[in-house]
Design a protein around this motif. Sequence first.
Motif, mmCIF file in Angstrom:
data_model
loop_
_atom_site.group_PDB
_atom_site.id
_atom_site.type_symbol
_atom_site.label_atom_id
_atom_site.label_comp_id
_atom_site.label_asym_id
_atom_site.label_seq_id
_atom_site.Cartn_x
_atom_site.Cartn_y
_atom_site.Cartn_z
ATOM 1 N N LEU A 245 -10.114 -31.884 -3.615
ATOM 2 C CA LEU A 245 -9.617 -32.280 -2.141
ATOM 3 C C LEU A 245 -10.248 -31.351 -1.358
ATOM 4 N N ASP A 246 -10.336 -31.760 0.014
ATOM 5 C CA ASP A 246 -10.502 -30.850 1.041
ATOM 6 C C ASP A 246 -9.397 -30.123 1.597
ATOM 7 N N LEU A 247 -8.361 -31.189 1.795
ATOM 8 C CA LEU A 247 -7.263 -30.832 2.406
ATOM 9 C C LEU A 247 -5.864 -31.585 1.803
ATOM 10 N N THR A 248 -4.764 -30.851 1.885
ATOM 11 C CA THR A 248 -3.407 -31.462 1.743
ATOM 12 C C THR A 248 -2.744 -31.655 3.000
ATOM 13 N N PHE A 249 -2.243 -32.849 3.484
ATOM 14 C CA PHE A 249 -1.513 -32.774 4.581
ATOM 15 C C PHE A 249 -0.044 -33.258 4.231
ATOM 16 N N GLY A 250 0.932 -32.511 4.754
ATOM 17 C CA GLY A 250 2.386 -32.502 4.436
ATOM 18 C C GLY A 250 3.105 -31.732 5.337
ATOM 19 N N PRO A 251 4.531 -31.447 5.005
ATOM 20 C CA PRO A 251 5.427 -30.629 5.752
ATOM 21 C C PRO A 251 4.908 -29.263 6.098
ATOM 22 N N ASN A 252 4.725 -28.735 7.237
ATOM 23 C CA ASN A 252 4.004 -27.256 7.462
ATOM 24 C C ASN A 252 4.895 -26.046 6.803
ATOM 25 N N ALA A 253 6.123 -26.252 6.501
ATOM 26 C CA ALA A 253 7.030 -25.386 5.908
ATOM 27 C C ALA A 253 6.328 -25.120 4.613
ATOM 28 N N THR A 254 6.178 -26.195 3.689
ATOM 29 C CA THR A 254 5.654 -25.896 2.463
ATOM 30 C C THR A 254 4.198 -25.240 2.322
ATOM 31 N N ALA A 255 3.481 -25.930 3.223
ATOM 32 C CA ALA A 255 1.772 -25.473 3.307
ATOM 33 C C ALA A 255 2.071 -23.931 3.841
#
Length: 322
Positions: free
Chosen positions: A231-241
Amino acid sequence: MNRPRTVLSAVPLVAAVLLAGCTSSADIEESAASGDAAPGALVVDTSPDQERVRTTTSDEALALLPPAVAEDGVLTVAVGAFTAPLSFLADDNRTVIGNEADIAQLIADGLGLDLELVTTDWSNWPLATSSGAVEATIANVTVTEERKQLFDFSSYRVDELGFLSTAGSGITVDGPADVAGLRIAVGSGTNQEKILLAWDEQNRAAGLDPVDVQYFENDGDTTLALQSGRLDLTFGPNATAAYKAATAPAEFEVVGTVNGGWPLTAQIAAATARGNGLAPAMTAAINHAVDDGSYAQVVERWGLSSESIARSETNPPGLPAS
Protein backbone atom coordinates in the motif's frame (compact mmCIF):
# COMPACT_ATOMS: atom_id res chain seq x y z
CA MET A 1 -10.34 18.84 48.31
CA ASN A 2 -11.26 15.20 47.73
CA ARG A 3 -11.41 14.47 44.04
CA PRO A 4 -14.16 12.28 42.60
CA ARG A 5 -13.28 8.64 42.25
CA THR A 6 -13.46 6.59 39.05
CA VAL A 7 -15.43 3.38 38.79
CA LEU A 8 -14.76 1.07 35.87
CA SER A 9 -17.67 -1.06 34.74
CA ALA A 10 -17.39 -3.43 31.82
CA VAL A 11 -20.09 -5.26 29.92
CA PRO A 12 -19.17 -8.56 28.20
CA LEU A 13 -17.12 -7.90 25.07
CA VAL A 14 -17.84 -9.65 21.78
CA ALA A 15 -14.79 -11.60 20.57
CA ALA A 16 -15.28 -10.55 16.97
CA VAL A 17 -15.22 -6.91 17.98
CA LEU A 18 -12.01 -7.38 19.93
CA LEU A 19 -10.38 -9.13 16.98
CA ALA A 20 -11.32 -6.22 14.75
CA GLY A 21 -9.79 -3.71 17.16
CA CYS A 22 -6.71 -1.66 16.43
CA THR A 23 -3.45 -1.65 18.34
CA SER A 24 -3.36 -3.65 21.58
CA SER A 25 -1.83 -2.36 24.79
CA ALA A 26 0.83 -5.08 24.58
CA ASP A 27 1.84 -3.91 21.09
CA ILE A 28 2.02 -0.32 22.27
CA GLU A 29 4.06 -1.16 25.34
CA GLU A 30 6.47 -3.36 23.36
CA SER A 31 6.97 -0.60 20.82
CA ALA A 32 7.57 2.01 23.49
CA ALA A 33 10.05 -0.23 25.32
CA SER A 34 12.01 -1.09 22.18
CA GLY A 35 15.59 0.05 22.13
CA ASP A 36 15.05 1.09 18.52
CA ALA A 37 12.41 3.68 19.43
CA ALA A 38 13.11 6.96 17.69
CA PRO A 39 14.01 10.01 19.76
CA GLY A 40 10.93 12.01 20.58
CA ALA A 41 8.54 9.07 20.18
CA LEU A 42 5.39 9.25 22.29
CA VAL A 43 5.72 6.84 25.22
CA VAL A 44 2.39 5.61 26.54
CA ASP A 45 1.48 4.18 29.92
CA THR A 46 -0.69 1.14 29.17
CA SER A 47 -0.95 -0.10 32.75
CA PRO A 48 -4.36 -0.23 34.46
CA ASP A 49 -3.05 2.11 37.18
CA GLN A 50 -3.53 5.29 35.20
CA GLU A 51 -2.37 8.60 36.61
CA ARG A 52 -5.13 10.47 34.83
CA VAL A 53 -4.98 14.22 34.34
CA ARG A 54 -7.47 15.76 36.75
CA THR A 55 -9.21 19.10 37.14
CA THR A 56 -11.30 20.86 39.77
CA THR A 57 -15.02 21.42 40.08
CA SER A 58 -16.39 24.22 37.90
CA ASP A 59 -18.89 26.47 39.66
CA GLU A 60 -20.50 27.30 36.31
CA ALA A 61 -20.86 23.64 35.34
CA LEU A 62 -22.16 22.71 38.78
CA ALA A 63 -24.84 25.41 38.61
CA LEU A 64 -26.04 23.99 35.27
CA LEU A 65 -26.08 20.34 36.40
CA PRO A 66 -29.62 18.86 36.37
CA PRO A 67 -30.69 17.70 39.88
CA ALA A 68 -31.53 14.24 38.56
CA VAL A 69 -27.89 13.72 37.53
CA ALA A 70 -26.44 15.29 40.67
CA GLU A 71 -28.62 13.21 42.97
CA ASP A 72 -26.54 10.01 43.04
CA GLY A 73 -23.19 11.79 42.65
CA VAL A 74 -22.11 9.64 39.68
CA LEU A 75 -21.71 10.41 35.97
CA THR A 76 -22.21 7.23 33.95
CA VAL A 77 -20.47 7.37 30.57
CA ALA A 78 -20.48 4.84 27.75
CA VAL A 79 -17.14 4.38 25.99
CA GLY A 80 -15.71 1.89 23.52
CA ALA A 81 -12.72 -0.29 24.29
CA PHE A 82 -11.36 -1.18 20.91
CA THR A 83 -9.33 1.62 19.31
CA ALA A 84 -6.09 3.19 20.52
CA PRO A 85 -5.66 5.99 21.45
CA LEU A 86 -9.36 6.82 21.79
CA SER A 87 -10.47 4.01 24.08
CA PHE A 88 -8.80 0.64 24.56
CA LEU A 89 -8.01 -1.97 27.18
CA ALA A 90 -4.99 -1.72 29.45
CA ASP A 91 -2.55 -4.53 30.14
CA ASP A 92 -5.02 -6.27 32.41
CA ASN A 93 -7.37 -6.60 29.41
CA ARG A 94 -10.14 -5.13 31.54
CA THR A 95 -9.47 -1.51 32.46
CA VAL A 96 -10.48 1.06 29.83
CA ILE A 97 -7.85 3.71 29.09
CA GLY A 98 -7.34 6.31 26.39
CA ASN A 99 -8.32 9.81 25.36
CA GLU A 100 -12.08 9.23 25.70
CA ALA A 101 -11.75 7.92 29.25
CA ASP A 102 -9.57 10.91 30.17
CA ILE A 103 -12.05 13.39 28.66
CA ALA A 104 -14.85 11.69 30.61
CA GLN A 105 -12.77 12.10 33.79
CA LEU A 106 -12.29 15.83 33.17
CA ILE A 107 -16.03 16.28 32.66
CA ALA A 108 -16.90 14.33 35.80
CA ASP A 109 -14.34 16.33 37.79
CA GLY A 110 -15.74 19.60 36.45
CA LEU A 111 -19.23 18.52 37.51
CA GLY A 112 -18.03 17.39 40.94
CA LEU A 113 -19.15 13.82 40.26
CA ASP A 114 -17.64 10.36 40.48
CA LEU A 115 -17.10 8.70 37.10
CA GLU A 116 -18.41 5.31 36.04
CA LEU A 117 -17.22 4.08 32.65
CA VAL A 118 -19.35 1.47 30.86
CA THR A 119 -17.83 -0.23 27.83
CA THR A 120 -20.26 -0.75 24.98
CA ASP A 121 -20.23 -1.69 21.34
CA TRP A 122 -20.69 1.20 18.89
CA SER A 123 -24.09 -0.06 17.75
CA ASN A 124 -25.44 0.10 21.30
CA TRP A 125 -24.62 3.67 22.30
CA PRO A 126 -27.74 5.38 20.86
CA LEU A 127 -30.16 3.16 22.78
CA ALA A 128 -28.05 3.20 25.93
CA THR A 129 -27.97 7.01 25.90
CA SER A 130 -31.56 7.71 24.90
CA SER A 131 -32.95 5.16 27.37
CA GLY A 132 -30.97 6.55 30.30
CA ALA A 133 -28.93 3.37 30.81
CA VAL A 134 -25.97 5.76 30.65
CA GLU A 135 -26.05 9.53 31.07
CA ALA A 136 -23.58 10.28 28.29
CA THR A 137 -21.61 8.63 25.50
CA ILE A 138 -18.03 9.64 24.70
CA ALA A 139 -17.06 7.36 21.83
CA ASN A 140 -15.82 9.34 18.82
CA VAL A 141 -19.38 10.37 17.87
CA THR A 142 -19.64 12.88 15.03
CA VAL A 143 -22.30 15.58 15.35
CA THR A 144 -24.92 15.29 12.62
CA GLU A 145 -28.23 17.07 12.17
CA GLU A 146 -30.00 13.71 12.12
CA ARG A 147 -28.48 12.69 15.47
CA LYS A 148 -29.41 16.07 16.97
CA GLN A 149 -33.06 15.04 16.68
CA LEU A 150 -32.44 12.54 19.49
CA PHE A 151 -29.32 13.79 21.25
CA ASP A 152 -27.65 16.93 22.55
CA PHE A 153 -23.91 17.34 22.06
CA SER A 154 -20.90 18.91 23.78
CA SER A 155 -17.96 19.12 21.38
CA TYR A 156 -14.48 18.12 22.54
CA ARG A 157 -12.45 17.30 19.41
CA VAL A 158 -12.21 18.19 15.73
CA ASP A 159 -13.32 15.36 13.45
CA GLU A 160 -10.31 14.74 11.23
CA LEU A 161 -9.29 11.95 8.88
CA GLY A 162 -5.66 11.22 8.16
CA PHE A 163 -3.54 9.72 5.38
CA LEU A 164 -0.86 7.48 6.90
CA SER A 165 2.28 6.40 5.03
CA THR A 166 5.54 4.77 5.95
CA ALA A 167 8.15 7.25 7.19
CA GLY A 168 10.06 8.98 4.41
CA SER A 169 7.57 8.05 1.67
CA GLY A 170 7.82 11.48 0.08
CA ILE A 171 4.04 11.57 -0.36
CA THR A 172 2.06 14.68 0.56
CA VAL A 173 -1.74 14.86 0.33
CA ASP A 174 -3.19 18.35 0.11
CA GLY A 175 -6.15 17.55 -2.12
CA PRO A 176 -7.76 15.09 -4.54
CA ALA A 177 -5.06 15.25 -7.23
CA ASP A 178 -2.45 14.01 -4.75
CA VAL A 179 -4.10 10.58 -4.38
CA ALA A 180 -4.36 9.86 -8.11
CA GLY A 181 -2.78 6.52 -9.01
CA LEU A 182 -1.97 5.54 -5.42
CA ARG A 183 -2.82 2.30 -3.62
CA ILE A 184 -4.95 3.33 -0.64
CA ALA A 185 -6.68 1.24 2.02
CA VAL A 186 -9.99 2.50 3.39
CA GLY A 187 -12.76 1.00 5.50
CA SER A 188 -15.81 -0.20 3.61
CA GLY A 189 -18.97 1.79 4.29
CA THR A 190 -17.12 4.54 6.15
CA ASN A 191 -17.21 8.30 5.69
CA GLN A 192 -13.58 8.19 4.59
CA GLU A 193 -14.49 5.76 1.82
CA LYS A 194 -17.18 8.17 0.66
CA ILE A 195 -14.65 11.02 0.53
CA LEU A 196 -11.97 8.95 -1.22
CA LEU A 197 -14.40 7.74 -3.88
CA ALA A 198 -15.61 11.31 -4.46
CA TRP A 199 -12.02 12.45 -4.90
CA ASP A 200 -11.34 9.57 -7.27
CA GLU A 201 -14.40 10.44 -9.36
CA GLN A 202 -13.21 14.03 -9.53
CA ASN A 203 -9.73 12.92 -10.61
CA ARG A 204 -11.06 10.59 -13.31
CA ALA A 205 -13.16 13.40 -14.72
CA ALA A 206 -9.98 15.49 -14.93
CA GLY A 207 -8.13 12.71 -16.75
CA LEU A 208 -5.96 11.66 -13.80
CA ASP A 209 -5.05 8.08 -12.90
CA PRO A 210 -7.61 6.24 -10.79
CA VAL A 211 -7.03 5.39 -7.14
CA ASP A 212 -6.39 1.72 -6.41
CA VAL A 213 -8.84 1.41 -3.50
CA GLN A 214 -8.17 -1.61 -1.29
CA TYR A 215 -10.10 -3.12 1.62
CA PHE A 216 -8.84 -5.21 4.53
CA GLU A 217 -10.53 -7.18 7.29
CA ASN A 218 -8.82 -5.42 10.19
CA ASP A 219 -6.34 -2.74 11.16
CA GLY A 220 -3.50 -5.21 11.71
CA ASP A 221 -3.69 -6.51 8.14
CA THR A 222 -3.86 -2.96 6.80
CA THR A 223 -0.80 -1.89 8.78
CA LEU A 224 1.17 -4.94 7.62
CA ALA A 225 0.30 -4.20 3.99
CA LEU A 226 1.50 -0.63 4.42
CA GLN A 227 4.76 -1.71 6.06
CA SER A 228 5.44 -4.33 3.39
CA GLY A 229 4.99 -1.85 0.53
CA ARG A 230 1.73 -3.29 -0.80
CA LEU A 231 0.00 0.00 0.00
CA ASP A 232 1.02 3.61 -0.46
CA LEU A 233 -1.41 5.00 2.11
CA THR A 234 -4.11 4.16 4.59
CA PHE A 235 -7.02 6.59 5.00
CA GLY A 236 -8.98 6.60 8.23
CA PRO A 237 -9.56 8.44 11.52
CA ASN A 238 -6.63 10.80 12.06
CA ALA A 239 -6.63 9.96 15.78
CA THR A 240 -5.38 6.42 15.09
CA ALA A 241 -3.03 7.54 12.32
CA ALA A 242 -1.51 10.33 14.42
CA TYR A 243 -1.10 7.93 17.34
CA LYS A 244 0.82 5.42 15.24
CA ALA A 245 3.05 8.17 13.89
CA ALA A 246 3.63 9.58 17.37
CA THR A 247 4.48 6.24 19.01
CA ALA A 248 6.57 4.96 16.08
CA PRO A 249 7.88 8.00 14.12
CA ALA A 250 10.64 5.92 12.53
CA GLU A 251 7.97 3.74 10.90
CA PHE A 252 4.99 5.97 10.09
CA GLU A 253 4.02 9.53 9.29
CA VAL A 254 0.78 11.38 8.63
CA VAL A 255 1.13 12.98 5.20
CA GLY A 256 -2.20 14.78 5.01
CA THR A 257 -5.46 15.38 6.82
CA VAL A 258 -8.99 16.27 5.79
CA ASN A 259 -11.98 17.12 7.93
CA GLY A 260 -14.32 14.19 8.40
CA GLY A 261 -17.19 16.29 7.08
CA TRP A 262 -15.46 17.28 3.84
CA PRO A 263 -16.32 19.58 2.19
CA LEU A 264 -17.99 20.73 5.41
CA THR A 265 -16.56 20.83 8.95
CA ALA A 266 -17.46 18.14 11.48
CA GLN A 267 -17.03 17.95 15.26
CA ILE A 268 -16.63 15.05 17.67
CA ALA A 269 -18.79 15.45 20.77
CA ALA A 270 -20.14 13.87 23.93
CA ALA A 271 -23.74 12.77 23.40
CA THR A 272 -26.56 13.07 25.93
CA ALA A 273 -30.31 12.44 25.66
CA ARG A 274 -31.98 15.39 23.96
CA GLY A 275 -33.58 17.92 26.27
CA ASN A 276 -32.42 16.47 29.61
CA GLY A 277 -30.33 19.58 30.36
CA LEU A 278 -27.01 17.78 30.84
CA ALA A 279 -25.24 19.03 27.69
CA PRO A 280 -24.80 22.69 28.79
CA ALA A 281 -23.26 21.54 32.07
CA MET A 282 -20.88 19.20 30.25
CA THR A 283 -19.91 21.94 27.82
CA ALA A 284 -19.09 24.22 30.75
CA ALA A 285 -17.02 21.45 32.33
CA ILE A 286 -15.02 20.94 29.13
CA ASN A 287 -14.37 24.67 28.82
CA HIS A 288 -13.25 24.75 32.46
CA ALA A 289 -10.67 22.08 31.55
CA VAL A 290 -9.66 24.08 28.47
CA ASP A 291 -9.14 27.18 30.62
CA ASP A 292 -7.02 25.49 33.30
CA GLY A 293 -4.86 23.56 30.82
CA SER A 294 -5.93 20.05 31.81
CA TYR A 295 -7.68 19.51 28.46
CA ALA A 296 -4.46 20.33 26.60
CA GLN A 297 -2.57 17.87 28.80
CA VAL A 298 -5.01 15.09 27.93
CA VAL A 299 -4.92 15.50 24.15
CA GLU A 300 -1.13 15.90 24.23
CA ARG A 301 -0.83 12.75 26.32
CA TRP A 302 -2.47 10.71 23.56
CA GLY A 303 -0.82 12.48 20.59
CA LEU A 304 -4.01 14.30 19.56
CA SER A 305 -3.04 17.96 19.98
CA SER A 306 -3.69 18.55 16.27
CA GLU A 307 -7.38 17.75 16.86
CA SER A 308 -7.86 19.94 19.92
CA ILE A 309 -10.60 22.59 20.07
CA ALA A 310 -10.38 26.18 21.28
CA ARG A 311 -13.82 26.04 22.98
CA SER A 312 -16.52 23.47 23.48
CA GLU A 313 -19.97 24.20 22.03
CA THR A 314 -23.38 22.83 22.89
CA ASN A 315 -25.02 21.45 19.75
CA PRO A 316 -22.59 22.88 17.16
CA PRO A 317 -23.67 22.72 13.50
CA GLY A 318 -23.90 19.07 12.47
CA LEU A 319 -23.34 17.35 9.17
CA PRO A 320 -26.50 17.32 7.03
CA ALA A 321 -28.32 14.11 6.27
CA SER A 322 -26.90 12.45 3.17
